[in-house]
Design a protein around this motif. Structure first.
Motif, mmCIF file in Angstrom:
data_model
loop_
_atom_site.group_PDB
_atom_site.id
_atom_site.type_symbol
_atom_site.label_atom_id
_atom_site.label_comp_id
_atom_site.label_asym_id
_atom_site.label_seq_id
_atom_site.Cartn_x
_atom_site.Cartn_y
_atom_site.Cartn_z
ATOM 1 N N ILE A 96 1.449 14.269 64.559
ATOM 2 C CA ILE A 96 2.286 15.240 65.261
ATOM 3 C C ILE A 96 1.382 16.245 65.968
ATOM 4 O O ILE A 96 0.531 16.888 65.340
ATOM 5 C CB ILE A 96 3.222 15.989 64.291
ATOM 6 N N SER A 141 8.132 15.797 61.965
ATOM 7 C CA SER A 141 7.961 14.377 61.607
ATOM 8 C C SER A 141 9.299 13.726 61.283
ATOM 9 O O SER A 141 9.497 12.534 61.526
ATOM 10 C CB SER A 141 7.019 14.243 60.411
ATOM 11 N N ARG A 178 5.409 20.922 60.343
ATOM 12 C CA ARG A 178 4.994 19.545 60.586
ATOM 13 C C ARG A 178 5.968 18.558 59.937
ATOM 14 O O ARG A 178 6.309 17.520 60.508
ATOM 15 C CB ARG A 178 3.583 19.331 60.047
#
Length: 603
Positions: free
Chosen positions: A277, A230, A226
């Motif tokens: 996300i 990002s 993640r």
């Protein structure tokens, strides 16, 4: 050579540096001035050509807009349905409206600068040369430009049984270097992101025959992925896992991908985990050196589209021994696709592609369909110069196919719902099913009435054929797919099953597992009609042997392929005449029979 100057493996000794040092070195690559000046950038012709070659349809364009463009405003159900091939006994109302000027602008803007980013799981199965890896990296960067960011798991055939951590890390950094050389940002993940053993509660696999992966991932394990997404970086993951003693061990890349497919899909369903996300994988991409899964029906050329639910066992049974040497990883990758797609959303797909075809990844992203339709006539596919050993294989979870030969076995309520939803009209149930009871030949049902092909036997006119007794006409009465299953491969799967039960009988390549005759028998001509203004006629033209316009209708037909093959063998080099003796009078007979079929709609 630019790729060589940016190759991290050439600058580091992986056996003597820590993971931190490796990572720092890769980070430094972003600040190195490239050897090619970008002060006056030129258009990326390969990228633009790859988009143009995708040649998306209206439905493809709208689907792409939905995934990556500005979210469309809510519309009524009748204006959001996409068309599907339909053989109507009366009319067919198309809902495939052209893109508006605003939608066209949004499509162009979304392709050049996607609003929404989606995620793909990628298995990169080497080894690859520098040139090959550069080509693969370029394709993955193109996908990122179009809004699909790859989460890559590496596997090297030469060391997949070897726990040489230095070699694995070196190959990881080598790929990162090539991705960065193409202008992207990549993050190597050298720690273990998954854990050995199946999860404690694993009930998400839809098929009980699918073995759960030998690894799993917890929500906290996805933090690194993640974080990379990002930051606009491509995660490159090593095939390591933590065992019960918290030791990092080498495992199969397939187990890593399967664990990530489940964990990332579960995270995408949970708004508390998902955040800004969306980790839900939209695609599974298997990029290797051998390409797709070889097919016995295409002389070893790859399958174009695979229905994993109905064809998985059949592909194993027909997999020939020579292919175990030329395509040693096809079956294991087939199993990987089935496992991952069982966790991923129904709209997801998998693609097996050779490193020689990186542009096909772009076409698959925009259209989500195979490079060539598997429902095209077999003779046309065999003679198509685009059909090469390196054409990719598209895989979908798919649906089971079942053939019924009596109306007693039909669920009339579900069939009525399917026809009314597909055609947008109200069915006169009583008269329609009464007629089917008298004339039905067979019905092919996809899944739980997600689609159906209804074939009847219609009485032919002896006067039209100059015979005392004419053979019944095999008539495609209805071909329907639910709107929410259009674009997921059901149309092609259903037409292939129709081919195998009708005009394709008698050929080995028709012995597909569709619950019917298994390719045994004599193929018969298949006839159907369509309104002249039906926008799906283009699809019909491509799949029919011929057509004849009569007023407001177009009559289509597919000749029995076995008879055509026999005729060709008997004639040798002699050309066929314009109208063969067995063709005389048949068009008049077909038209006379078909035009007498009453409408089945009440409105």
């Amino acid at each position: 050579m630019l790729a060589r100057t940016l190759n991290p493996s050439c600058a580091l000794s992986s056996s003597s540096r820590s993971c931190k040092a490796f990572y720092a070195t890769v980070r430094e690559l972003r600040h190195r001035p490239p050897s090619v000046s970008h002060e006056n950038p030129t258009p990326d012709n390969d990228f633009i050509l790859s988009i143009l070659k995708a040649n998306p349809s209206l439905r493809d364009s709208k689907s792409y807009l939905t995934s990556f463009g500005v979210r469309p405003r809510p519309t009524s159900p009748t204006t959001t349905q996409s068309p599907q091939p339909a053989a109507s006994s009366s009319t067919y109302a198309s809902t495939d409206n052209p893109l508006t000027a605003t939608e066209k602008t949004q499509l162009v803007e979304s392709i050049l600068d996607p609003v929404h980013q989606a995620t793909a799981l990628v298995k990169l199965q080497g080894p690859f040369t520098d040139v090959q890896l550069e080509s693969v990296a370029r394709g993955l960067v193109y996908l990122e430009k179009l809004g699909l960011t790859s989460v890559i798991v590496l596997e090297n055939e030469r060391d997949e049984e070897d726990d040489d951590r230095a070699e694995i890390i070196e190959q990881t950094l080598r790929l990162v270097g090539y991705l960065e050389a193409q202008g992207s940002r990549a993050r190597p993940m050298l720690d273990s992101l998954v854990r050995l053993g199946p999860p404690e509660e694993d009930d998400s696999a839809l098929d009980p025959d699918i073995d759960p992966p030998e690894a799993h991932a917890c929500p906290s394990d996805l933090l690194a992925i993640r974080s990379a997404l990002s930051a606009g970086e491509i995660p490159v993951i090593t095939p390591f896992a933590l065992d019960s003693h918290c030791r990092s061990v080498r495992i199969s890349a397939n187990d890593v991908l399967s664990a990530l497919a489940k964990a990332m899909t579960d995270a995408g369903k949970d708004p508390h985990q998902n955040g800004d996300i969306d980790l839900t994988p939209m695609r599974l991409m298997i990029i290797n050196r051998e390409g797709g899964v070889p097919s016995y029906a295409r002389s070893g050329y790859p399958h174009l589209l695979i229905n994993l639910t109905s064809e998985f066992s059949h592909i194993h049974e027909t997999f020939q021994d020579p292919w175990r040497h030329t395509h040693p990883h096809s079956l294991s990758n087939l199993a990987l696709a089935r496992t991952c797609l069982s966790y991923m959303p129904p709209t997801s797909s998998a693609i097996m592609v050779s490193h020689r075809s990186p542009s096909s990844l772009i076409a698959n992203l925009i259209t989500n369909r195979p490079a060539l339709s598997s429902s095209l006539p077999h003779a046309l596919l065999q003679g198509n110069r685009k059909l090469t050993p390196h054409i990719p294989t598209l895989l979908r979870r798919g649906l089971p196919m079942q053939v019924y030969r009596s109306t007693e076995h039909l669920d009339k309520a579900k069939m009525t719902h399917l026809l009314e939803q597909s055609f947008g009209r109200t069915l006169d149930q009583s008269s329609y099913f009464d007629r089917l009871t008298r004339t039905l030949d067979y019905v092919i049902v996809a899944g739980d009435y997600a689609g159906a092909a209804i074939v009847t036997r219609e009485t032919a006119s002896p006067e039209s054929t100059n015979t005392t007794e004419a053979e019944p006409v095999q008539y495609l009465d209805k071909f329907a797919v639910l709107p929410n299953h259009q674009g997921d491969g059901t149309v092609d799967f259903l037409w292939v099953a129709l081919h195998d039960e009708s005009y394709g009988l008698g050929h080995p390549f028709s012995a597909n597992p569709n619950g019917g005759r298994g390719g045994q028998g004599e193929g018969k001509d298949l006839v159907w009609r369509s309104r002249v203004n039906n926008p799906v006629n283009k699809w019909y033209y491509e799949r029919s042997s011929g057509h004849l316009r009569q007023g407001d209708w177009v009559l289509f037909w597919c000749d029995g392929e076995k008879r055509l093959r026999t005729e060709q063998m008997e004639r040798g080099r002699a050309p066929m005449s314009y109208i063969e003796h067995w063709e005389e009078g048949r068009l008049g007979s077909w038209m006379d029979s078909v035009m007498k079929i009453p409408s089945c709609w009440t409105n």
